[in-house]
Motif scaffolding. Structure first.
Motif, PDB file in Angstrom:
ATOM      1  N   ALA A  22       0.828  -1.212   0.000  1.00 18.28           N
ATOM      2  CA  ALA A  22       0.000   0.000   0.000  1.00 18.28           C
ATOM      3  C   ALA A  22       0.859   1.257   0.000  1.00 18.28           C
ATOM      4  CB  ALA A  22      -0.927  -0.008   1.213  1.00 18.28           C
ATOM      5  N   ASP A  23       1.992   1.226   0.692  1.00 16.09           N
ATOM      6  CA  ASP A  23       2.906   2.373   0.711  1.00 16.09           C
ATOM      7  C   ASP A  23       3.469   2.629  -0.681  1.00 16.09           C
ATOM      8  OD1 ASP A  23       4.468   4.462   1.822  1.00 16.09           O
ATOM      9  OD2 ASP A  23       6.173   3.100   2.000  1.00 16.09           O
ATOM     10  N   ALA A  24       3.844   1.582  -1.390  1.00 22.64           N
ATOM     11  CA  ALA A  24       4.376   1.740  -2.747  1.00 22.64           C
ATOM     12  C   ALA A  24       3.291   2.219  -3.712  1.00 22.64           C
ATOM     13  CB  ALA A  24       4.985   0.432  -3.239  1.00 22.64           C
ATOM     14  N   MET A  25       2.100   1.662  -3.621  1.00 23.90           N
ATOM     15  CA  MET A  25       1.020   2.051  -4.532  1.00 23.90           C
ATOM     16  C   MET A  25       0.494   3.452  -4.236  1.00 23.90           C
ATOM     17  SD  MET A  25       0.840  -0.285  -6.704  1.00 23.90           S
ATOM     18  CE  MET A  25      -0.646   0.105  -7.585  1.00 23.90           C
ATOM     19  N   GLY A  26       0.636   3.895  -2.997  1.00 24.72           N
ATOM     20  CA  GLY A  26       0.213   5.242  -2.646  1.00 24.72           C
ATOM     21  C   GLY A  26       1.082   6.327  -3.249  1.00 24.72           C
ATOM     22  N   GLN A  27       2.233   5.979  -3.739  1.00 23.99           N
ATOM     23  CA  GLN A  27       3.152   6.940  -4.341  1.00 23.99           C
ATOM     24  C   GLN A  27       2.947   7.098  -5.848  1.00 23.99           C
ATOM     25  OE1 GLN A  27       7.172   5.800  -3.396  1.00 23.99           O
ATOM     26  NE2 GLN A  27       6.611   5.241  -1.314  1.00 23.99           N
ATOM     27  N   VAL A  28       2.106   6.267  -6.452  1.00 23.39           N
ATOM     28  CA  VAL A  28       1.957   6.253  -7.915  1.00 23.39           C
ATOM     29  C   VAL A  28       1.432   7.584  -8.437  1.00 23.39           C
ATOM     30  CG1 VAL A  28       0.715   5.186  -9.830  1.00 23.39           C
ATOM     31  CG2 VAL A  28       1.710   3.764  -8.054  1.00 23.39           C
ATOM     32  N   GLN A  29       0.353   8.092  -7.843  1.00 20.80           N
ATOM     33  CA  GLN A  29      -0.263   9.338  -8.323  1.00 20.80           C
ATOM     34  C   GLN A  29       0.717  10.507  -8.234  1.00 20.80           C
ATOM     35  OE1 GLN A  29      -3.558   9.650  -9.360  1.00 20.80           O
ATOM     36  NE2 GLN A  29      -3.394  11.831  -9.739  1.00 20.80           N
ATOM     37  N   ARG A  30       1.405  10.623  -7.116  1.00 21.39           N
ATOM     38  CA  ARG A  30       2.345  11.738  -6.921  1.00 21.39           C
ATOM     39  C   ARG A  30       3.541  11.631  -7.875  1.00 21.39           C
ATOM     40  NH1 ARG A  30       2.825  11.308  -1.728  1.00 21.39           N
ATOM     41  NH2 ARG A  30       4.584   9.890  -1.796  1.00 21.39           N
ATOM     42  N   ALA A  31       4.071  10.416  -8.057  1.00 22.41           N
ATOM     43  CA  ALA A  31       5.228  10.229  -8.937  1.00 22.41           C
ATOM     44  C   ALA A  31       4.859  10.483 -10.399  1.00 22.41           C
ATOM     45  CB  ALA A  31       5.806   8.835  -8.762  1.00 22.41           C
ATOM     46  N   ALA A  32       3.691  10.022 -10.810  1.00 24.07           N
ATOM     47  CA  ALA A  32       3.264  10.245 -12.196  1.00 24.07           C
ATOM     48  C   ALA A  32       2.972  11.716 -12.443  1.00 24.07           C
ATOM     49  CB  ALA A  32       2.042   9.401 -12.508  1.00 24.07           C
ATOM     50  N   GLY A  33       2.378  12.391 -11.466  1.00 23.10           N
ATOM     51  CA  GLY A  33       2.080  13.816 -11.612  1.00 23.10           C
ATOM     52  C   GLY A  33       3.326  14.669 -11.671  1.00 23.10           C
ATOM     53  N   ALA A  34       4.384  14.256 -10.972  1.00 26.95           N
ATOM     54  CA  ALA A  34       5.628  15.017 -10.979  1.00 26.95           C
ATOM     55  C   ALA A  34       6.338  14.936 -12.324  1.00 26.95           C
ATOM     56  CB  ALA A  34       6.555  14.508  -9.880  1.00 26.95           C
ATOM     57  N   ARG A  35       6.128  13.862 -13.048  1.00 33.99           N
ATOM     58  CA  ARG A  35       6.800  13.686 -14.341  1.00 33.99           C
ATOM     59  C   ARG A  35       5.956  14.181 -15.513  1.00 33.99           C
ATOM     60  NH1 ARG A  35       8.751   7.639 -14.728  1.00 33.99           N
ATOM     61  NH2 ARG A  35      10.804   8.371 -15.340  1.00 33.99           N
ATOM     62  N   THR A  36       4.745  14.657 -15.256  1.00 33.13           N
ATOM     63  CA  THR A  36       3.830  15.058 -16.308  1.00 33.13           C
ATOM     64  C   THR A  36       3.706  16.573 -16.346  1.00 33.13           C
ATOM     65  OG1 THR A  36       2.546  13.043 -15.953  1.00 33.13           O
ATOM     66  CG2 THR A  36       1.472  14.786 -17.165  1.00 33.13           C
ATOM     67  N   THR A  37       3.690  17.133 -17.544  1.00 29.85           N
ATOM     68  CA  THR A  37       3.432  18.567 -17.671  1.00 29.85           C
ATOM     69  C   THR A  37       1.924  18.775 -17.692  1.00 29.85           C
ATOM     70  OG1 THR A  37       3.504  18.411 -20.076  1.00 29.85           O
ATOM     71  CG2 THR A  37       5.556  19.001 -18.952  1.00 29.85           C
ATOM     72  N   GLY A  38       1.467  19.819 -17.069  1.00 29.20           N
ATOM     73  CA  GLY A  38       0.041  20.094 -17.010  1.00 29.20           C
ATOM     74  C   GLY A  38      -0.592  19.448 -15.793  1.00 29.20           C
ATOM     75  N   VAL A  39      -1.905  19.312 -15.854  1.00 28.68           N
ATOM     76  CA  VAL A  39      -2.669  18.744 -14.752  1.00 28.68           C
ATOM     77  C   VAL A  39      -2.962  17.280 -15.052  1.00 28.68           C
ATOM     78  CG1 VAL A  39      -4.822  18.885 -13.449  1.00 28.68           C
ATOM     79  CG2 VAL A  39      -3.706  20.956 -14.234  1.00 28.68           C
ATOM     80  N   CYS A  40      -2.514  16.427 -14.170  1.00 27.81           N
ATOM     81  CA  CYS A  40      -2.706  14.986 -14.324  1.00 27.81           C
ATOM     82  C   CYS A  40      -4.049  14.622 -13.700  1.00 27.81           C
ATOM     83  CB  CYS A  40      -1.548  14.283 -13.615  1.00 27.81           C
ATOM     84  SG  CYS A  40      -1.725  12.528 -13.513  1.00 27.81           S
ATOM     85  N   PHE A  41      -4.991  14.095 -14.496  1.00 29.55           N
ATOM     86  CA  PHE A  41      -6.298  13.792 -13.933  1.00 29.55           C
ATOM     87  C   PHE A  41      -6.659  12.306 -13.967  1.00 29.55           C
ATOM     88  CE2 PHE A  41      -7.162  14.885 -18.321  1.00 29.55           C
ATOM     89  CZ  PHE A  41      -8.036  13.904 -18.730  1.00 29.55           C
ATOM     90  N   ARG A  42      -5.885  11.484 -14.651  1.00 25.46           N
ATOM     91  CA  ARG A  42      -6.139  10.045 -14.618  1.00 25.46           C
ATOM     92  C   ARG A  42      -4.810   9.300 -14.713  1.00 25.46           C
ATOM     93  NH1 ARG A  42      -8.857   7.773 -19.574  1.00 25.46           N
ATOM     94  NH2 ARG A  42     -10.385   9.352 -19.072  1.00 25.46           N
ATOM     95  N   VAL A  43      -4.602   8.385 -13.770  1.00 24.23           N
ATOM     96  CA  VAL A  43      -3.420   7.526 -13.783  1.00 24.23           C
ATOM     97  C   VAL A  43      -3.937   6.094 -13.762  1.00 24.23           C
ATOM     98  CG1 VAL A  43      -1.333   6.829 -12.590  1.00 24.23           C
ATOM     99  CG2 VAL A  43      -2.025   9.212 -12.559  1.00 24.23           C
ATOM    100  N   GLU A  44      -3.663   5.369 -14.828  1.00 26.03           N
ATOM    101  CA  GLU A  44      -4.170   4.004 -14.971  1.00 26.03           C
ATOM    102  C   GLU A  44      -3.002   3.020 -14.999  1.00 26.03           C
ATOM    103  OE1 GLU A  44      -6.642   1.468 -18.307  1.00 26.03           O
ATOM    104  OE2 GLU A  44      -6.525   3.642 -18.452  1.00 26.03           O
TER     105      GLU A  44
END
Length: 111
Positions: A22-44
């Motif tokens: 759960a600790d590793a999966m909880g970091q997915v949204q933040r890590a993907a948003g940091a590498r994306t330009t703009g507003v990240c609204f869906r991470v699949e």
């Protein structure tokens, strides 16, 4: 709207296997948003691979020799492939609509 694919390598740790995951999966949204330009609204998540899974055990004793107990901690390193949908707000053209209030309306809206 822009779709991109990313591969993230994340590490989670915790007192149980489930909390480490759960600790590793909880970091997915933040890590993907940091590498994306703009507003990240869906991470699949598309794919998941376990790179390393470690269980650490040690023995604790009260005052060095009394009440021995075995403690454990789990560490999990995952390689997660995600598809990210993002929107670049800087590229949008906003229309400006300006309102003019009468003095009475202005006085009623003041706080």
């Amino acid at each position: 709207m822009k779709h991109t694919a990313q591969v993230l390598r994340l590490t989670g740790s915790g007192p149980t296997r489930h909390k480490a995951f759960a600790d590793a999966m909880g970091q997915v949204q933040r890590a993907a948003g940091a590498r994306t330009t703009g507003v990240c609204f869906r991470v699949e998540p598309v794919g998941l691979e376990v790179v390393e899974a470690v269980e650490r055990r040690w023995t604790e004793r009260f005052l060095g020799l009394l009440f021995a107990r075995t403690r454990q901690r789990f560490e999990l390193t995952l390689k997660i492939e995600v598809r990210v949908a993002s929107l670049d707000l800087d590229a949008l053209d906003f229309t400006v609509r300006e309102e003019r209030l009468t003095p009475v309306q202005h006085a009623l809206h003041m706080r």
